[in-house]
Scaffold this motif. Structure first.
Motif, PDB file in Angstrom:
ATOM      1  N   MET A  82       0.849  -1.190   0.000  1.00 14.40           N
ATOM      2  CA  MET A  82       0.000   0.000   0.000  1.00 14.40           C
ATOM      3  C   MET A  82       0.886   1.242   0.000  1.00 14.40           C
ATOM      4  SD  MET A  82      -3.034  -0.993   2.663  1.00 14.40           S
ATOM      5  CE  MET A  82      -3.604   0.682   2.654  1.00 14.40           C
ATOM      6  N   ASN A  83       0.683   2.117  -0.954  1.00 13.95           N
ATOM      7  CA  ASN A  83       1.451   3.361  -0.979  1.00 13.95           C
ATOM      8  C   ASN A  83       0.633   4.536  -0.440  1.00 13.95           C
ATOM      9  OD1 ASN A  83      -0.246   3.419  -3.259  1.00 13.95           O
ATOM     10  ND2 ASN A  83       1.101   4.850  -4.302  1.00 13.95           N
ATOM     11  N   ARG A  84      -0.634   4.282  -0.138  1.00 14.79           N
ATOM     12  CA  ARG A  84      -1.519   5.302   0.440  1.00 14.79           C
ATOM     13  C   ARG A  84      -2.388   4.639   1.498  1.00 14.79           C
ATOM     14  NH1 ARG A  84      -2.496   9.832  -2.957  1.00 14.79           N
ATOM     15  NH2 ARG A  84      -4.323  10.215  -1.690  1.00 14.79           N
ATOM     16  N   VAL A  85      -2.674   5.393   2.527  1.00 21.55           N
ATOM     17  CA  VAL A  85      -3.651   4.964   3.513  1.00 21.55           C
ATOM     18  C   VAL A  85      -4.719   6.042   3.507  1.00 21.55           C
ATOM     19  CG1 VAL A  85      -4.104   4.440   5.926  1.00 21.55           C
ATOM     20  CG2 VAL A  85      -1.932   3.752   4.894  1.00 21.55           C
ATOM     21  N   LYS A 113       9.924   4.260   2.808  1.00 18.65           N
ATOM     22  CA  LYS A 113       9.342   3.102   3.479  1.00 18.65           C
ATOM     23  C   LYS A 113       8.730   2.145   2.461  1.00 18.65           C
ATOM     24  CE  LYS A 113       8.266   1.384   7.524  1.00 18.65           C
ATOM     25  NZ  LYS A 113       9.307   0.787   8.345  1.00 18.65           N
ATOM     26  N   VAL A 114       8.018   2.689   1.483  1.00 18.87           N
ATOM     27  CA  VAL A 114       7.415   1.856   0.437  1.00 18.87           C
ATOM     28  C   VAL A 114       8.507   1.121  -0.338  1.00 18.87           C
ATOM     29  CG1 VAL A 114       6.122   1.918  -1.743  1.00 18.87           C
ATOM     30  CG2 VAL A 114       5.307   3.224   0.226  1.00 18.87           C
ATOM     31  N   ARG A 115       9.561   1.813  -0.701  1.00 15.76           N
ATOM     32  CA  ARG A 115      10.667   1.182  -1.442  1.00 15.76           C
ATOM     33  C   ARG A 115      11.338   0.082  -0.619  1.00 15.76           C
ATOM     34  NH1 ARG A 115      12.938   3.978  -5.946  1.00 15.76           N
ATOM     35  NH2 ARG A 115      11.718   5.808  -6.492  1.00 15.76           N
ATOM     36  N   ASP A 116      11.550   0.345   0.668  1.00 18.38           N
ATOM     37  CA  ASP A 116      12.151  -0.672   1.537  1.00 18.38           C
ATOM     38  C   ASP A 116      11.281  -1.921   1.605  1.00 18.38           C
ATOM     39  OD1 ASP A 116      14.359   0.876   2.107  1.00 18.38           O
ATOM     40  OD2 ASP A 116      13.632   1.531   4.073  1.00 18.38           O
ATOM     41  N   GLU A 117       9.983  -1.735   1.762  1.00 18.80           N
ATOM     42  CA  GLU A 117       9.073  -2.876   1.837  1.00 18.80           C
ATOM     43  C   GLU A 117       9.033  -3.656   0.530  1.00 18.80           C
ATOM     44  OE1 GLU A 117       5.336  -1.300   3.121  1.00 18.80           O
ATOM     45  OE2 GLU A 117       6.090  -0.838   5.122  1.00 18.80           O
ATOM     46  N   PRO A 151       9.288   2.054  -8.662  1.00 19.93           N
ATOM     47  CA  PRO A 151       7.971   1.762  -8.099  1.00 19.93           C
ATOM     48  C   PRO A 151       6.903   2.669  -8.694  1.00 19.93           C
ATOM     49  CG  PRO A 151       9.594   2.012  -6.353  1.00 19.93           C
ATOM     50  CD  PRO A 151      10.249   2.433  -7.625  1.00 19.93           C
ATOM     51  N   ASN A 152       5.715   2.106  -8.908  1.00 16.80           N
ATOM     52  CA  ASN A 152       4.595   2.857  -9.463  1.00 16.80           C
ATOM     53  C   ASN A 152       3.334   2.447  -8.717  1.00 16.80           C
ATOM     54  OD1 ASN A 152       2.917   4.406 -11.028  1.00 16.80           O
ATOM     55  ND2 ASN A 152       2.929   2.998 -12.759  1.00 16.80           N
ATOM     56  N   GLU A 153       2.735   3.393  -8.003  1.00 16.05           N
ATOM     57  CA  GLU A 153       1.509   3.138  -7.246  1.00 16.05           C
ATOM     58  C   GLU A 153       1.664   1.953  -6.294  1.00 16.05           C
ATOM     59  OE1 GLU A 153      -1.246   5.098  -7.311  1.00 16.05           O
ATOM     60  OE2 GLU A 153      -0.130   6.414  -8.655  1.00 16.05           O
ATOM     61  N   GLY A 154       2.839   1.819  -5.671  1.00 15.25           N
ATOM     62  CA  GLY A 154       3.066   0.762  -4.688  1.00 15.25           C
ATOM     63  C   GLY A 154       3.425  -0.583  -5.274  1.00 15.25           C
ATOM     64  N   SER A 155       3.707  -0.659  -6.562  1.00 18.80           N
ATOM     65  CA  SER A 155       4.045  -1.911  -7.228  1.00 18.80           C
ATOM     66  C   SER A 155       5.376  -1.758  -7.949  1.00 18.80           C
ATOM     67  CB  SER A 155       2.945  -2.269  -8.218  1.00 18.80           C
ATOM     68  OG  SER A 155       3.224  -3.487  -8.841  1.00 18.80           O
TER      69      SER A 155
END
Length: 134
Positions: free
Chosen positions: A51-54, A63-67, A90-94
């Motif tokens: 998830m890149n947005r909550v 954090k998104v890149r690390d995950e 990364p694009n939209e959390g993918s």
């Protein structure tokens, strides 16, 4: 009501990373950030996502890149690979990753309890860095 919202938002954002852990087998999977996998055997490709947005709040890009890297290393270990390489940003959390077997080119083992070699602590720009512990 506002106080509850202010307290719950950080809690909700931090909850996103609780389940993403590096598997034991993935500890030996290195990330080829320089893209140097020319002498490696390709094991396959994997696309991982988080998830890149909550709600309306963007999560930290770092954090998104690390995950994404942790998930890619976990998947590569399942495929029998020892190296991963990002295939795109990364694009939209993918993010797509390539998985490779590079054999002896894997990351060197971490030293035991020996301290790292001393670093230059000469002042730079008027500041001096000093180690906190020896």
């Amino acid at each position: 009501m506002r106080k509850a919202f202010v307290l719950l938002v950080p809690l909700a954002l931090s909850a996103c990373t609780w389940g993403i852990k590096l598997d034991d087998g993935a500890r030996n999977v290195r990330t080829a950030w320089n893209g140097d996998v020319g002498s490696c055997k390709e094991q396959g490709k994997v696309t991982v996502s988080v998830m890149n947005r909550v709600g309306p709040v963007d999560r930290s890009d770092l954090k998104v890149r690390d995950e994404l890297e942790v998930l890619a290393r976990n998947e590569a270990a399942k495929m029998g690979a020892d190296t991963i390489k990002p295939l795109a940003e990364p694009n939209e959390g993918s993010q797509p990753w390539g998985a490779y077997s590079c054999g002896n080119r894997a990351v060197e083992p971490v030293r035991g309890n020996t301290p790292p070699p001393p670093q230059n602590t000469a002042p730079q720009g008027g500041f001096e860095t000093v180690p906190l512990k020896n």
